[in-house]
Design a protein around this motif. Structure first.
Motif, short mmCIF file in Angstrom:
data_model
loop_
_atom_site.label_atom_id
_atom_site.label_comp_id
_atom_site.label_asym_id
_atom_site.label_seq_id
_atom_site.Cartn_x
_atom_site.Cartn_y
_atom_site.Cartn_z
N LYS A 137 0.80 -1.08 -0.04
CA LYS A 137 0.08 0.11 -0.03
C LYS A 137 0.88 1.35 0.13
N ALA A 138 1.99 1.44 0.71
CA ALA A 138 2.83 2.24 0.66
C ALA A 138 3.61 2.71 -0.58
N VAL A 139 3.99 1.76 -1.21
CA VAL A 139 4.53 1.70 -2.79
C VAL A 139 3.51 2.23 -3.65
N ASN A 140 2.29 1.67 -3.23
CA ASN A 140 1.29 2.28 -4.23
C ASN A 140 0.84 3.67 -3.88
N ASP A 141 0.69 4.16 -2.99
CA ASP A 141 0.61 5.44 -2.40
C ASP A 141 1.44 6.32 -2.70
N ALA A 142 2.84 5.76 -2.74
CA ALA A 142 3.93 6.80 -3.33
C ALA A 142 3.75 7.05 -4.94
N ARG A 143 3.71 5.89 -5.48
CA ARG A 143 3.44 5.86 -7.00
C ARG A 143 2.33 6.91 -7.42
N ILE A 144 1.21 6.44 -6.72
CA ILE A 144 0.22 7.80 -7.17
C ILE A 144 0.51 9.22 -6.79
N ALA A 145 0.88 9.30 -5.55
CA ALA A 145 1.67 10.68 -5.17
C ALA A 145 2.59 11.23 -6.19
N ALA A 146 3.50 10.38 -6.69
CA ALA A 146 4.39 10.94 -7.54
C ALA A 146 3.88 11.05 -9.00
N ALA A 147 2.81 10.50 -9.33
CA ALA A 147 2.43 10.47 -10.47
C ALA A 147 1.42 11.80 -10.73
N ALA A 148 0.68 12.18 -9.44
CA ALA A 148 -0.38 13.25 -9.74
C ALA A 148 0.20 14.38 -9.39
N PRO A 149 1.16 14.96 -8.54
CA PRO A 149 1.75 16.22 -8.60
C PRO A 149 2.37 16.67 -9.98
N VAL A 150 2.79 15.80 -10.84
CA VAL A 150 3.49 16.24 -11.92
C VAL A 150 2.52 16.72 -12.85
N VAL A 151 1.18 16.25 -12.73
CA VAL A 151 0.23 16.53 -13.81
C VAL A 151 -0.50 18.06 -13.24
N GLU A 152 -0.59 18.01 -12.02
CA GLU A 152 -1.09 19.37 -11.16
C GLU A 152 -0.08 20.52 -11.32
N GLU A 153 1.01 20.33 -11.59
CA GLU A 153 2.16 21.34 -11.30
C GLU A 153 2.30 22.06 -12.90
N GLU A 154 2.15 21.09 -14.02
CA GLU A 154 2.11 21.55 -15.19
C GLU A 154 0.84 22.23 -15.45
N ALA A 155 -0.28 22.06 -14.92
CA ALA A 155 -1.64 22.77 -15.06
C ALA A 155 -1.38 24.11 -14.33
N THR A 156 -0.77 24.05 -13.08
CA THR A 156 -0.84 25.24 -12.41
C THR A 156 0.12 26.18 -13.02
N ALA A 157 1.13 25.85 -13.70
CA ALA A 157 2.24 26.54 -14.29
C ALA A 157 1.48 27.32 -15.70
N GLU A 158 0.67 26.36 -16.30
CA GLU A 158 0.04 27.08 -17.51
C GLU A 158 -0.82 28.01 -17.20
#
Length: 166
Positions: A137-158
């Motif tokens: 579960k910790a590994v899956n949460d880390a994967r989700i957390a690593a994947a989600a901010p990348v998309v959000e940061e690009e959207a907020t930067a734009e």
């Protein structure tokens, strides 16, 4: 005829299964035997040992000599203790009832120890499964957390860039 109480191997390669037998000392390991006294399966945890204690004691009193491994198994199941207590009864140190009471008390104590080991093994197995699940579960949460901010940061930067241009 010298008689030995020993193990006779059965089972397939890599999965041994033994019969505890009384056999002539000159016969082959898996050859002819006089009487089958029990079974021993080392593949289970804890190992499975089924033994005809009374038949084994009879052979011991008639002079059969157990091999080292067979002696350990006989001790584990209480056959050597029962033989010892029977010797005390013959000498008059104990009565039959006292010997039987001591043997049953020992059997109950031994059964408790075996049950405690089995419970400990099942608890450790359940704990290992729970730890593995938590780690997964910790590994899956880390994967989700690593994947989600990348998309959000690009959207907020734009959105910030478009806000500055206006």
């Amino acid at each position: 005829m010298p008689v030995k109480i020993r193990l006779q191997r059965h089972g397939k390669k890599g999965k041994p299964f033994y019969w505890i037998v009384a056999a002539d000392a000159r016969s082959k390991r898996d050859g002819k035997y006089l009487e089958k006294l029990g079974i021993y399966n080392p593949n289970t945890n804890p190992a499975t040992v089924e033994l005809d204690v009374d038949g084994t004691v009879t052979w011991l009193q008639n002079g059969a000599q157990p091999t080292d491994t067979a002696k350990n198994l006989l001790s584990y199941k209480g056959a050597l203790l029962k033989n010892h207590l029977a010797g005390g009864v013959r000498k008059g140190a104990l009565t039959e009832e006292q010997a039987e009471a001591k043997f049953t008390a020992w059997l109950e104590e031994k059964a408790g120890k075996i049950q405690a080991k089995a419970d400990g093994l099942s608890e450790s197995e359940a704990k290992a499964k729970a730890d593995a699940l938590a780690a997964e579960k910790a590994v899956n949460d880390a994967r989700i957390a690593a994947a989600a901010p990348v998309v959000e940061e690009e959207a907020t930067a734009e959105t910030e860039a478009t806000n500055e241009e206006e």
